[in-house]
Design a protein around this motif. Sequence first.
Motif, PDB file in Angstrom:
ATOM      1  N   VAL A  29       0.810  -1.290   0.051  1.00 17.47           N
ATOM      2  CA  VAL A  29      -0.076   0.013  -0.111  1.00 17.47           C
ATOM      3  C   VAL A  29       0.911   1.320   0.034  1.00 17.47           C
ATOM      4  CG1 VAL A  29      -1.781   1.190   1.288  1.00 17.47           C
ATOM      5  CG2 VAL A  29      -1.828  -1.384   1.310  1.00 17.47           C
ATOM      6  N   LEU A  30       0.835   2.098  -1.007  1.00 12.39           N
ATOM      7  CA  LEU A  30       1.742   3.144  -0.937  1.00 12.39           C
ATOM      8  C   LEU A  30       0.670   4.276  -0.793  1.00 12.39           C
ATOM      9  CD1 LEU A  30       4.233   4.808  -2.001  1.00 12.39           C
ATOM     10  CD2 LEU A  30       3.454   4.547  -4.580  1.00 12.39           C
ATOM     11  N   GLY A  31       0.997   5.165   0.597  1.00  9.45           N
ATOM     12  CA  GLY A  31       0.328   6.305   0.758  1.00  9.45           C
ATOM     13  C   GLY A  31       1.214   7.549   0.327  1.00  9.45           C
ATOM     14  N   LEU A  32       0.405   8.629   0.171  1.00 13.94           N
ATOM     15  CA  LEU A  32       1.060   9.792  -0.282  1.00 13.94           C
ATOM     16  C   LEU A  32       0.299  10.775   0.722  1.00 13.94           C
ATOM     17  CD1 LEU A  32       1.285   8.076  -2.884  1.00 13.94           C
ATOM     18  CD2 LEU A  32       1.289  10.321  -4.062  1.00 13.94           C
ATOM     19  N   SER A  33       1.272  11.594   1.421  1.00 12.29           N
ATOM     20  CA  SER A  33       0.737  12.539   2.111  1.00 12.29           C
ATOM     21  C   SER A  33       1.184  13.929   1.409  1.00 12.29           C
ATOM     22  CB  SER A  33       0.835  12.877   3.581  1.00 12.29           C
ATOM     23  OG  SER A  33       2.295  12.469   3.905  1.00 12.29           O
ATOM     24  N   GLY A  34       0.777  14.948   2.025  1.00  8.82           N
ATOM     25  CA  GLY A  34       1.221  16.365   1.042  1.00  8.82           C
ATOM     26  C   GLY A  34       2.551  16.799   1.108  1.00  8.82           C
ATOM     27  N   GLY A  35       3.199  16.981  -0.137  1.00 13.04           N
ATOM     28  CA  GLY A  35       4.496  17.662  -0.354  1.00 13.04           C
ATOM     29  C   GLY A  35       4.748  17.500  -1.726  1.00 13.04           C
ATOM     30  N   ILE A  36       5.649  18.414  -2.180  1.00 13.09           N
ATOM     31  CA  ILE A  36       6.234  18.604  -3.510  1.00 13.09           C
ATOM     32  C   ILE A  36       6.852  17.232  -3.861  1.00 13.09           C
ATOM     33  CG2 ILE A  36       8.362  19.599  -2.698  1.00 13.09           C
ATOM     34  CD1 ILE A  36       6.197  20.330  -5.842  1.00 13.09           C
ATOM     35  N   ALA A  37       7.274  16.443  -2.855  1.00 15.53           N
ATOM     36  CA  ALA A  37       7.944  15.099  -3.245  1.00 15.53           C
ATOM     37  C   ALA A  37       6.886  14.323  -3.890  1.00 15.53           C
ATOM     38  CB  ALA A  37       8.552  14.410  -2.026  1.00 15.53           C
ATOM     39  N   CYS A  38       5.532  14.604  -3.769  1.00 16.93           N
ATOM     40  CA  CYS A  38       4.744  13.602  -4.460  1.00 16.93           C
ATOM     41  C   CYS A  38       5.156  13.402  -5.687  1.00 16.93           C
ATOM     42  CB  CYS A  38       3.297  14.297  -4.328  1.00 16.93           C
ATOM     43  SG  CYS A  38       2.365  14.226  -2.757  1.00 16.93           S
ATOM     44  N   TYR A  39       5.772  14.315  -6.721  1.00 11.27           N
ATOM     45  CA  TYR A  39       6.182  14.026  -8.087  1.00 11.27           C
ATOM     46  C   TYR A  39       7.095  12.797  -8.059  1.00 11.27           C
ATOM     47  CZ  TYR A  39      10.786  15.778  -8.009  1.00 11.27           C
ATOM     48  OH  TYR A  39      12.106  16.101  -7.527  1.00 11.27           O
ATOM     49  N   LYS A  40       7.942  12.597  -6.934  1.00 13.41           N
ATOM     50  CA  LYS A  40       8.620  11.561  -7.077  1.00 13.41           C
ATOM     51  C   LYS A  40       7.815  10.257  -6.648  1.00 13.41           C
ATOM     52  CE  LYS A  40      12.724  13.906  -4.953  1.00 13.41           C
ATOM     53  NZ  LYS A  40      13.783  13.626  -3.943  1.00 13.41           N
ATOM     54  N   ALA A  41       6.809  10.159  -6.051  1.00 11.08           N
ATOM     55  CA  ALA A  41       6.001   8.948  -5.627  1.00 11.08           C
ATOM     56  C   ALA A  41       5.447   8.496  -6.959  1.00 11.08           C
ATOM     57  CB  ALA A  41       4.757   9.497  -4.831  1.00 11.08           C
ATOM     58  N   ALA A  42       5.032   9.249  -7.935  1.00  7.12           N
ATOM     59  CA  ALA A  42       4.615   8.790  -9.429  1.00  7.12           C
ATOM     60  C   ALA A  42       5.793   7.688  -9.912  1.00  7.12           C
ATOM     61  CB  ALA A  42       4.523   9.953 -10.334  1.00  7.12           C
ATOM     62  N   GLU A  43       7.042   8.221  -9.718  1.00  5.44           N
ATOM     63  CA  GLU A  43       8.156   7.435 -10.285  1.00  5.44           C
ATOM     64  C   GLU A  43       8.165   6.047  -9.315  1.00  5.44           C
ATOM     65  OE1 GLU A  43      11.737   9.571 -11.073  1.00  5.44           O
ATOM     66  OE2 GLU A  43      12.811   7.703 -11.557  1.00  5.44           O
TER      67      GLU A  43
END
Length: 426
Positions: A29-43
């Motif tokens: 389960v990949l969780g994303l909370s708020g931060g500009i690093a969200c762009y890296k979460a796509a990769e």
Amino acid sequence: MNHTTSPTVVPSPTQAPSPSGELAGRRVVLGLSGGIACYKAAELCRALVKAGATVQVVMTDAAMQFITPVTLQALSGQPVFSSQWDPREAAGVGNNMAHINLTREADAILVAPASADFMKKLVHGGADDLLSLMCLARPQTVPLLVAPAMNREMWANPATQRNVAQLRADGVQVLDVGQGDQACGEVGDGRMLEADELLYDLVRFFQPKILAGQQVLVSAGPTYEAIDPVRGITNLSSGKMGFAIARAAHEAGADVTLVAGPVALPTPRGVRRVDVKSAQEMQLALDTLALSATVFVSAAAVADWRPAAPANQKIKKDGSGAVPTLAFTENPDILAGIAGSERARHGLLYCVGFAAESHDLLTHAQAKRVRKGVPLLVGNLGPATFGQDDNALLLVDEHGVVELPRASKLSLARQLVVEIARRRGG
Ligand code: C5P
């Protein structure tokens, strides 16, 4: 909170899961909370899928300010969840309890990025959005990893550091932060790790820690023996096997130092690296480091001989057709020296040698084990391994022979680590 992702038809993920990948069969389960690093979460999502994992993405409202669920849905090939009020079936169950269903079959939850605020929520058992609610409601058997991402001042703030310490005390795996340029223009600690680093950390997390507490020293690659300032003698060792062993030992929880001859391979994450050139430099480094090691794996292809008197200046052609004569002197046998040291003889240092042969592997490996005075000797066929990504190994000890059939060097390295740990009582 009523943000519900509308169901859409999703194309299959760009990269089909590889059944033989590092995370084959794992449900993450990949969780994303708020931060500009969200762009890296796509990769990261793409890397996890490529490694064979089934990835279920859960996002907070803040994360959706930075990246849309559509992107993550396309990359994971699964509907993205973001609201605890989402009525869709979650994990095949239609009871409207996504916060329960999404983790029941999971092998791990990885929150990346984990914002300062999200970590605070975890510390206090907050549950006012799906991601925190799901983390709170996860079974204790489902590990939680978080990859912090924030401005350097936020990261250094005592409040954040208190929360990190508390999360660790609660059994949460708080991963490292990166260092360098930040989106805000400042420079320092707090960047989220890169996707490949997070993938490595997750793969490592799943490996049993059978070498925890061990100080592992590995030598790898060829040596280079100078003839003059611009020429030298080396061999075809690529260093790949030794580097894979260093990685596998680190994955198994050891503190690892890698002494590498001249190779262009990247240093395995978390491994300390010392670069050397000649056999004599390698000996100096290894003899010193062996004083505090508990395991030494000598995978380097050390030159047997070196030019007896390397020239200080380039040896020049004089046009007469005369060729220079090279005299050689024998290099020290580094492994035999360390295996004969007091620490090794008293069982404080376990030594493993390698033998690269071209024929009669078993006979040569058995003889070499005795000659080098090591408890374990790993034989492989030189021409079939040099430069390759896979190999086959023959493990020879006092009890007999274990054959490790052809596989990737990393897979063989992990098997070798198991064999070493077994002999060290790990
Ligand atoms: O004698 P041979 O080179 O075949 O032995 C191979 C093993 O001994 C490897 O583990 C290698 O790292 C080590 N070795 C050494 N010093 C040398 C030659 C080999 O440590 N001079």
